[in-house]
Design a protein around this motif. Structure first.
Motif, PDB file in Angstrom:
ATOM      1  N   ILE A 142      11.192   0.046  -0.906  1.00  0.00           N
ATOM      2  CA  ILE A 142      11.411  -1.414  -0.988  1.00  0.00           C
ATOM      3  C   ILE A 142      11.746  -1.879  -2.407  1.00  0.00           C
ATOM      4  N   ASN A 143      12.299  -0.990  -3.210  1.00  0.00           N
ATOM      5  CA  ASN A 143      12.565  -1.282  -4.619  1.00  0.00           C
ATOM      6  C   ASN A 143      13.487  -0.185  -5.160  1.00  0.00           C
ATOM      7  N   PRO A 144      14.768  -0.489  -5.405  1.00  0.00           N
ATOM      8  CA  PRO A 144      15.678   0.554  -5.892  1.00  0.00           C
ATOM      9  C   PRO A 144      15.230   1.222  -7.188  1.00  0.00           C
ATOM     10  N   ALA A 145      14.686   0.442  -8.132  1.00  0.00           N
ATOM     11  CA  ALA A 145      14.255   1.021  -9.404  1.00  0.00           C
ATOM     12  C   ALA A 145      13.065   1.945  -9.208  1.00  0.00           C
ATOM     13  N   ARG A 146      12.155   1.579  -8.302  1.00  0.00           N
ATOM     14  CA  ARG A 146      10.972   2.387  -8.051  1.00  0.00           C
ATOM     15  C   ARG A 146      11.344   3.779  -7.538  1.00  0.00           C
ATOM     16  N   ASP A 147      12.464   3.883  -6.823  1.00  0.00           N
ATOM     17  CA  ASP A 147      12.875   5.180  -6.309  1.00  0.00           C
ATOM     18  C   ASP A 147      13.863   5.885  -7.235  1.00  0.00           C
ATOM     19  N   LEU A 148      14.872   5.168  -7.721  1.00  0.00           N
ATOM     20  CA  LEU A 148      15.921   5.796  -8.517  1.00  0.00           C
ATOM     21  C   LEU A 148      15.408   6.284  -9.868  1.00  0.00           C
ATOM     22  N   GLY A 149      14.629   5.458 -10.570  1.00  0.00           N
ATOM     23  CA  GLY A 149      14.122   5.871 -11.880  1.00  0.00           C
ATOM     24  C   GLY A 149      13.307   7.148 -11.814  1.00  0.00           C
ATOM     25  N   PRO A 150      12.298   7.218 -10.944  1.00  0.00           N
ATOM     26  CA  PRO A 150      11.535   8.461 -10.806  1.00  0.00           C
ATOM     27  C   PRO A 150      12.362   9.638 -10.297  1.00  0.00           C
ATOM     28  N   ARG A 151      13.349   9.381  -9.443  1.00  0.00           N
ATOM     29  CA  ARG A 151      14.180  10.485  -8.947  1.00  0.00           C
ATOM     30  C   ARG A 151      14.992  11.086 -10.102  1.00  0.00           C
ATOM     31  N   ILE A 152      15.458  10.224 -10.994  1.00  0.00           N
ATOM     32  CA  ILE A 152      16.149  10.716 -12.196  1.00  0.00           C
ATOM     33  C   ILE A 152      15.212  11.590 -13.023  1.00  0.00           C
ATOM     34  N   MET A 153      13.952  11.140 -13.172  1.00  0.00           N
ATOM     35  CA  MET A 153      13.004  11.910 -13.973  1.00  0.00           C
ATOM     36  C   MET A 153      12.619  13.213 -13.276  1.00  0.00           C
ATOM     37  N   HIS A 154      12.572  13.218 -11.959  1.00  0.00           N
ATOM     38  CA  HIS A 154      12.327  14.470 -11.236  1.00  0.00           C
ATOM     39  C   HIS A 154      13.429  15.476 -11.545  1.00  0.00           C
ATOM     40  N   THR A 155      14.639  14.990 -11.679  1.00  0.00           N
ATOM     41  CA  THR A 155      15.754  15.860 -12.030  1.00  0.00           C
ATOM     42  C   THR A 155      15.656  16.361 -13.468  1.00  0.00           C
ATOM     43  N   LEU A 156      15.222  15.494 -14.384  1.00  0.00           N
ATOM     44  CA  LEU A 156      15.266  15.807 -15.811  1.00  0.00           C
ATOM     45  C   LEU A 156      14.036  16.551 -16.330  1.00  0.00           C
ATOM     46  N   LEU A 157      12.859  16.264 -15.793  1.00  0.00           N
ATOM     47  CA  LEU A 157      11.640  16.834 -16.352  1.00  0.00           C
ATOM     48  C   LEU A 157      11.505  18.316 -15.998  1.00  0.00           C
ATOM     49  N   PRO A 158      10.864  19.095 -16.882  1.00  0.00           N
ATOM     50  CA  PRO A 158      10.742  20.543 -16.670  1.00  0.00           C
ATOM     51  C   PRO A 158       9.598  20.903 -15.731  1.00  0.00           C
ATOM     52  N   LEU A 159       9.730  20.521 -14.461  1.00  0.00           N
ATOM     53  CA  LEU A 159       8.722  20.845 -13.457  1.00  0.00           C
ATOM     54  C   LEU A 159       8.962  22.264 -12.947  1.00  0.00           C
ATOM     55  N   LYS A 160       7.913  23.051 -12.895  1.00  0.00           N
ATOM     56  CA  LYS A 160       8.046  24.422 -12.411  1.00  0.00           C
ATOM     57  C   LYS A 160       8.280  24.434 -10.899  1.00  0.00           C
ATOM     58  N   GLY A 161       9.348  25.113 -10.454  1.00  0.00           N
ATOM     59  CA  GLY A 161       9.598  25.278  -9.030  1.00  0.00           C
ATOM     60  C   GLY A 161       9.777  23.976  -8.286  1.00  0.00           C
ATOM     61  N   LYS A 162      10.389  22.973  -8.910  1.00  0.00           N
ATOM     62  CA  LYS A 162      10.433  21.650  -8.303  1.00  0.00           C
ATOM     63  C   LYS A 162      11.412  21.533  -7.143  1.00  0.00           C
ATOM     64  N   GLY A 163      12.418  22.370  -7.088  1.00  0.00           N
ATOM     65  CA  GLY A 163      13.368  22.287  -5.993  1.00  0.00           C
ATOM     66  C   GLY A 163      14.300  21.098  -6.134  1.00  0.00           C
ATOM     67  N   SER A 164      14.855  20.673  -5.000  1.00  0.00           N
ATOM     68  CA  SER A 164      15.869  19.621  -4.976  1.00  0.00           C
ATOM     69  C   SER A 164      15.259  18.240  -5.202  1.00  0.00           C
ATOM     70  N   SER A 165      16.041  17.366  -5.855  1.00  0.00           N
ATOM     71  CA  SER A 165      15.659  15.960  -5.986  1.00  0.00           C
ATOM     72  C   SER A 165      16.164  15.131  -4.813  1.00  0.00           C
ATOM     73  N   ASP A 166      16.801  15.766  -3.846  1.00  0.00           N
ATOM     74  CA  ASP A 166      17.254  15.128  -2.604  1.00  0.00           C
ATOM     75  C   ASP A 166      18.167  13.930  -2.875  1.00  0.00           C
ATOM     76  N   TRP A 167      19.189  14.170  -3.691  1.00  0.00           N
ATOM     77  CA  TRP A 167      20.111  13.080  -4.019  1.00  0.00           C
ATOM     78  C   TRP A 167      20.922  12.626  -2.808  1.00  0.00           C
TER      79      TRP A 167
END
Length: 241
Positions: free
Chosen positions: A190-215
């Motif tokens: 219910i908030n584009p920024a709430r989803d898009l901003g964190p999805r960008i960070m899921h892509t950028l941050l060095p998470l081990k074994g994070k898999g797809s960001s489901d773009w």
């Protein structure tokens, strides 16, 4: 400029506390793994309360591009301010969710389930169907923005409206109610920024074994809420016509 700063701060607090409860509930090695959907919905309501209370008297506490679009479409907010507000909201969401990652760094390192990792950043549907996922997000956001018009003291005059600090509790209860009643199909971005901003960070941050960001799904929690916010503005104008 001050209004943009407080939109950034308010949205950052929203995501810090909102995605923080998700991390506490789903990551391995936390003390809140039994929080469940009730805990998540309650905590997101509290997150909204804090974000709105902090920023309301300065920026009007939109914290959400769909709210900004809805108010502007109804003639209650200046279109010239819309791009700056939306950018501040996006950057705030990116910052808030990064702070969640820093807070739970060791739990992120210990969690191997890719869906759980991604869930602490962005939303995903319970049953994937693009049309009906879009409809769910649009309806949930319609309820949010339509409610905000009246919580913020909306009138049918040309006078702009915005949330004040006293509106923080009713808006928080509204979001909590949406989570409990309408959030099941998609996790209620219910908030584009709430989803898009964190999805960008899921892509950028060095998470081990994070898999797809489901773009491939990402357009739904962006366009669905924007459509819902715009439709709420049309309904508000129609009722007052």
């Amino acid at each position: 400029m001050t209004a943009y700063i407080f939109e950034f701060i308010g949205t950052g607090m929203l995501l810090l506390l909102g995605n923080g409860i998700v991390a506490n509930a789903v990551l391995k090695g936390t003390k809140g793994s039994d929080s469940g959907w009730v805990g998540i919905s309650l905590a997101w309501g509290i997150a909204v309360f804090v974000g709105v209370f902090i920023s309301a008297d300065v920026s009007g506490a939109h914290l959400n591009p769909a709210v900004t679009l809805g108010l502007a479409s109804a003639g209650k907010f200046a279109w010239s301010l819309v791009p700056g507000y939306m950018l501040a909201q996006l950057l705030g969401a990116m910052t808030g969710t990064t702070l969640v990652w820093l807070t739970y760094k060791k739990q992120y390192d210990a969690t191997e389930e890719q869906d759980a990792l991604r869930a602490t950043f962005c939303t995903s549907p319970a049953i994937r169907n693009p049309l009906w996922n879009f409809v769910s997000e649009a309806i949930g956001t319609f309820a949010l923005v339509f409610g905000v018009f009246y919580i913020a003291g909306g009138t049918f005059s040309e006078k702009p409206i915005s949330l004040g600090s006293l509106d923080a509790l009713p808006v928080a209860l509204l979001v909590m109610g949406i989570g409990f009643s309408l959030g099941g199909p998609t996790g209620y971005a219910i908030n584009p920024a709430r989803d898009l901003g964190p999805r960008i960070m899921h892509t950028l941050l060095p998470l081990k074994g994070k898999g797809s960001s489901d773009w491939g799904y990402a357009w739904i929690p962006i366009l669905g809420p924007l459509a819902g916010g715009f439709l709420a503005a049309l309904a508000f104008l129609w009722i007052g016509s």
